[in-house]
Enzyme design. Structure first.
Site, PDB file in Angstrom:
ATOM      1  N   ARG A 146       0.853  -1.187   0.000  1.00 20.15           N
ATOM      2  CA  ARG A 146       0.000   0.000   0.000  1.00 20.15           C
ATOM      3  C   ARG A 146       0.887   1.235   0.000  1.00 20.15           C
ATOM      4  O   ARG A 146       1.772   1.356   0.849  1.00 20.15           O
ATOM      5  CB  ARG A 146      -0.888   0.021   1.241  1.00 20.15           C
ATOM      6  N   HIS A 154     -14.667   2.610   3.846  1.00 19.51           N
ATOM      7  CA  HIS A 154     -14.754   4.048   4.093  1.00 19.51           C
ATOM      8  C   HIS A 154     -15.217   4.725   2.809  1.00 19.51           C
ATOM      9  O   HIS A 154     -14.564   4.618   1.775  1.00 19.51           O
ATOM     10  CB  HIS A 154     -13.397   4.614   4.523  1.00 19.51           C
ATOM     11  N   PRO A 155     -16.337   5.430   2.861  1.00 20.58           N
ATOM     12  CA  PRO A 155     -16.886   6.032   1.634  1.00 20.58           C
ATOM     13  C   PRO A 155     -16.056   7.211   1.158  1.00 20.58           C
ATOM     14  O   PRO A 155     -15.350   7.859   1.937  1.00 20.58           O
ATOM     15  CB  PRO A 155     -18.277   6.484   2.064  1.00 20.58           C
ATOM     16  N   CYS A 187      -2.935   0.920  -8.885  1.00 20.37           N
ATOM     17  CA  CYS A 187      -3.291  -0.508  -8.930  1.00 20.37           C
ATOM     18  C   CYS A 187      -4.754  -0.777  -9.274  1.00 20.37           C
ATOM     19  O   CYS A 187      -5.049  -1.424 -10.279  1.00 20.37           O
ATOM     20  CB  CYS A 187      -2.948  -1.164  -7.598  1.00 20.37           C
TER      21      CYS A 187
END
Length: 443
Positions: free
Chosen positions: A154, A254-255, A263
């Protein structure tokens, strides 16, 4: 052990530095002289927290070096990693494997003794087989194996992800290749990291399946957020209520304005194309791709609404333009859709990002870049938060309100509380929680 890493982009540089921290002698090779010159001067060409210190430490220890010469990089190497870009191919959405195949051809020309050729780049199923064929055709006498070792890094947390991963996936066809890969990852085996040893095709598909599933979670909660706004529900409570179910999990619920980055956009599209090619369509992923593209474009309407229905002649302050915090990566960032749409609607856009402005300036012409968040807000008709950098989470609201021409905030990352923003006198809107009129406590 010794390895060569072809490519000093995000994956190659992080992986090379982390392997050197394991005690492996790593030579990172790239054809971009500018990048190699930067690295030889001790400058890091990408933004990743902690990477500069890690590189400096291992260069000083003699375990990490950089070169333009592949023959030099591969000399005495037990393994050579391909960590080059696989962007979306123009026209059809497939992954462009031009750089991967070019690397395979150059590896073939420089093989000297048994070597494991490892695909670290994200590649479609069957690429390992193609790489093996390229090398075998050029060097039928060579001793080598081709393995797949997808990355799960990440951006913004890549070093921790490499050093303490959830799992390591290795696809290899011979015991000799598997043994080499086990020795490389021995430090992680010692801390009981799960190592999934499988065949190449399975490893290649695992990477795409993982990213498609995470993109699906993001898209799901975004659609639930839209429904929450219609029925008076709170999407964060919904996310907590379902995320506590161990079968679902709380991450990636999480919006926001849609996923972006290096990616998810390209990998979901590549998986769709691969599935279609093999006549096994992945309808869910096809829908995810379509919904996400439309979502990023639709965010502009929320900012228009906050500006009383028109952006003509108005100034919009944008905080954050990278696709996520703790990176300077602009690839498929929602801002690339939102900012041009604001400009097309007549708005003057001012913006600030803690790390991404140098790259963003090349992609977003006409933006007035400012030195900090408060300079960006001065005299603006509205402020829109597009990236949830930590420094935006604790802004001085009284100062913000005094700087803005009109106290309107569109928070596309939900980093503030609607009730607190209403009490502070803001016209505040967010995702999946409705809007709170200024001066009134939200229920």
């Amino acid at each position: 052990m010794r390895i060569a890493m072809i490519g000093t982009g995000y994956v190659g540089l992080v992986s090379g530095a982390c392997f050197s921290e394991f005690g492996v002698h790593v030579t990172c090779m790239d054809k971009d002289k500018g990048k190699i010159d930067q690295l030889l001067r001790g400058e890091i060409p990408i933004y990743e927290p902690g990477l500069d210190d890690l590189v400096a430490k291992n260069v000083k220890a003699g375990r990490l070096t950089f070169t333009l010469d592949l023959a030099e990089a591969m000399k005495g190497a037990d393994a050579v990693f391909i960590a080059v870009g696989t962007p979306t191919r123009r026209g059809d959405g497939h992954a462009d494997l031009t750089y991967v195949y070019a690397a395979a051809e150059e590896i073939a020309a420089n093989l000297d003794g048994y070597t494991v050729v490892v695909n670290k780049s994200t590649v479609p199923v069957g690429t390992g087989r193609e790489v093996e064929a390229i090398i075998r055709k050029a060097r039928p006498d060579a001793e080598f194996d081709v393995a797949s070792n997808p990355e799960f890094l990440r951006e913004g947390a890549a070093i921790g992800d490499f050093m303490r991963p959830d799992r390591v996936v290795i696809g290899a066809e011979s015991e000799r290749a598997r043994d080499t890969m086990r020795r490389l990852y021995r430090p992680l085996h010692l801390i009981e990291t799960p190592i999934v040893m499988t065949n190449r095709e399975t490893a290649e598909l695992t990477k795409y399946a993982a990213n498609a599933f995470l993109a699906t979670k993001i898209t799901f909660i975004n659609e639930i957020a839209d429904l929450c706004e219609k029925v008076g529900a709170d999407v964060h409570d919904v996310a907590k209520g379902i995320g506590l179910d161990g079968r679902i999990g709380k991450k990636f619920l999480h919006p926001g304005p849609g996923y972006g980055g290096s990616c998810f956009p390209k990998d979901t599209l590549a998986l769709v194309r691969t599935a279609q090619q093999h006549e096994a369509p992945v309808r869910i992923v096809e829908t995810v791709v379509d919904i996400n593209d439309k979502r990023k474009k639709s965010m502009t309407s929320r900012i228009v609404a906050a500006c009383e229905g028109s952006l003509a002649g108005k100034t919009v302050a944008v905080l954050g333009v990278t696709f996520k915090p703790n990176t300077d990566d602009m690839r498929d960032a929602p801002s690339l859709d939102i900012v041009p749409a604001l400009q097309a609607a007549g708005a003057h856009v001012r913006a600030f990002d803690p790390a991404g402005m140098h790259e963003a300036a090349k992609l977003l012409p006409g933006v007035d870049w400012r030195a900090d968040a408060y300079q960006t807000l001065e005299g603006a008709d509205c402020v829109a938060i597009l990236t949830e950098w930590n420094e935006f989470r604790a802004l001085d609201l009284n100062r913000c309100k005094a700087l803005l021409k009109r106290p309107a905030m569109v928070d596309l990352r939900n980093i503030y509380n609607p009730a607190e923003m209403a009490a502070a006198g803001f016209l505040y809107s967010s995702i999946g929680r409705g809007s709170a009129p200024a001066g009134r406590q939200a229920g």
